[in-house]
Design an enzyme around this catalytic site. Structure first.
Site, mmCIF file in Angstrom:
data_model
loop_
_atom_site.group_PDB
_atom_site.id
_atom_site.type_symbol
_atom_site.label_atom_id
_atom_site.label_comp_id
_atom_site.label_asym_id
_atom_site.label_seq_id
_atom_site.Cartn_x
_atom_site.Cartn_y
_atom_site.Cartn_z
ATOM 1 N N HIS A 158 0.828 -1.207 0.000
ATOM 2 C CA HIS A 158 0.000 0.000 0.000
ATOM 3 C C HIS A 158 0.861 1.256 0.000
ATOM 4 O O HIS A 158 0.616 2.185 -0.791
ATOM 5 C CB HIS A 158 -0.914 -0.006 1.232
ATOM 6 C CG HIS A 158 -1.670 1.275 1.422
ATOM 7 N ND1 HIS A 158 -2.885 1.516 0.830
ATOM 8 C CD2 HIS A 158 -1.377 2.408 2.130
ATOM 9 C CE1 HIS A 158 -3.315 2.729 1.157
ATOM 10 N NE2 HIS A 158 -2.413 3.282 1.955
ATOM 11 N N GLU A 159 1.849 1.304 0.877
ATOM 12 C CA GLU A 159 2.713 2.486 0.933
ATOM 13 C C GLU A 159 3.529 2.640 -0.345
ATOM 14 O O GLU A 159 3.771 3.761 -0.802
ATOM 15 C CB GLU A 159 3.638 2.407 2.151
ATOM 16 C CG GLU A 159 2.921 2.380 3.496
ATOM 17 C CD GLU A 159 1.946 3.543 3.679
ATOM 18 O OE1 GLU A 159 2.155 4.615 3.067
ATOM 19 O OE2 GLU A 159 0.965 3.364 4.422
ATOM 20 N N HIS B 138 1.654 4.428 -2.965
ATOM 21 C CA HIS B 138 1.755 5.894 -2.930
ATOM 22 C C HIS B 138 2.978 6.378 -3.712
ATOM 23 O O HIS B 138 2.923 7.411 -4.390
ATOM 24 C CB HIS B 138 1.852 6.383 -1.489
ATOM 25 C CG HIS B 138 0.573 6.304 -0.728
ATOM 26 N ND1 HIS B 138 -0.611 6.808 -1.206
ATOM 27 C CD2 HIS B 138 0.292 5.779 0.504
ATOM 28 C CE1 HIS B 138 -1.579 6.608 -0.324
ATOM 29 N NE2 HIS B 138 -1.049 5.977 0.719
ATOM 30 N N HIS C 7 3.020 8.833 -6.961
ATOM 31 C CA HIS C 7 3.897 10.000 -7.106
ATOM 32 C C HIS C 7 4.618 9.971 -8.443
ATOM 33 O O HIS C 7 4.688 10.984 -9.155
ATOM 34 C CB HIS C 7 4.904 10.024 -5.947
ATOM 35 C CG HIS C 7 5.619 11.326 -5.804
ATOM 36 N ND1 HIS C 7 6.611 11.525 -4.872
ATOM 37 C CD2 HIS C 7 5.516 12.508 -6.483
ATOM 38 C CE1 HIS C 7 7.061 12.764 -4.975
ATOM 39 N NE2 HIS C 7 6.420 13.373 -5.943
#
Length: 226
Positions: free
Chosen positions: A95-96, A99, A103
């Site tokens: 999940h991280e 991100h 980006h």
């Protein structure tokens, strides 16, 4: 009275969702992924599979403190996730990393949220004091509470914008976990459940913030003063 009942209801709902999230992560932290990969391994491979370089992966203290920092291109995983080889660790790490991929893809909602961070940090620091002063001086200096409402509206907007950012990161994570074979039939549904409950916390927070903003607006107009 109905306003306060609504607030109490949101507080209870928030606690229940947060509690369920912790219960599920504790449960899925006991279920091994099966391939021995740690959260760090998951993040590294997901970045590599998406052709992303220049993103550092580190560990931070605390539980459920995992986050991606777009300002310095770092994926920060809690120690339990960083070193963990469980389904929960894989889900959070992916999940991280989602991100980080957002980006790299210039995902619009993430870009908008990042631009709001300085203003929201300022608003969060002073909003409660301005609102308190505004409520106390609502009859003599009504403009003050409007300033407070404006600051609170900014934090509410941030909460709302956070929803698509988090949901999209989870979607990217789950698609990759399945496509790469990291999660299989016996573990994928558990990773999906963990991320679903994480998303619920943002949803409840956004709803609670919207309800509070409406209350302050009603107070300013006089409807909510009695």
């Amino acid at each position: 009275m109905s306003i306060w009942i609504l607030f109490i209801g949101f507080m209870i709902l928030s606690w229940l969702v947060s509690h369920q999230l912790k219960v599920r992560f504790k449960k899925y932290s006991q279920i091994p992924l099966g391939n021995g990969m740690t959260g760090r391994d998951i993040a590294e491979r997901m970045l590599r599979d998406n052709g992303i370089t220049g993103v550092k992966i580190g560990s931070v203290n605390g539980q459920l403190t995992d986050h991606y920092n777009p300002a310095n291109h770092t994926i920060n995983l809690s120690r339990e996730v960083y070193n963990g080889t469980s389904v929960a660790a894989a889900a959070v790490a992916a999940h991280e990393t989602g991100h980080a991929i957002q980006h790299a893809d210039a995902y619009a909602w993430l870009g908008l949220r990042s631009k709001l961070v300085p203003a929201v940090s300022f608003a969060s620091r002073y909003v409660q004091w301005v609102l308190l002063a505004g409520i106390l001086l609502i009859e003599t200096f009504p403009a003050l509470i409007m300033i407070g409402i404006g600051l609170f509206a900014l934090t509410t907007l941030f909460s709302v914008i956070t929803l698509p950012v988090e949901v999209n990161a989870s979607k990217r994570a789950l698609v990759w976990l399945s496509a790469s074979g990291i999660t299989v039939s016996g573990t994928h549904d558990k990773a999906e459940d963990a991320l679903r409950w994480a998303a619920y916390t943002y949803f409840v927070a956004a709803l609670g913030s919207i309800a509070t903003l409406i209350y302050y607006l009603l107070m300013f107009t006089g409807i909510g003063r009695d």
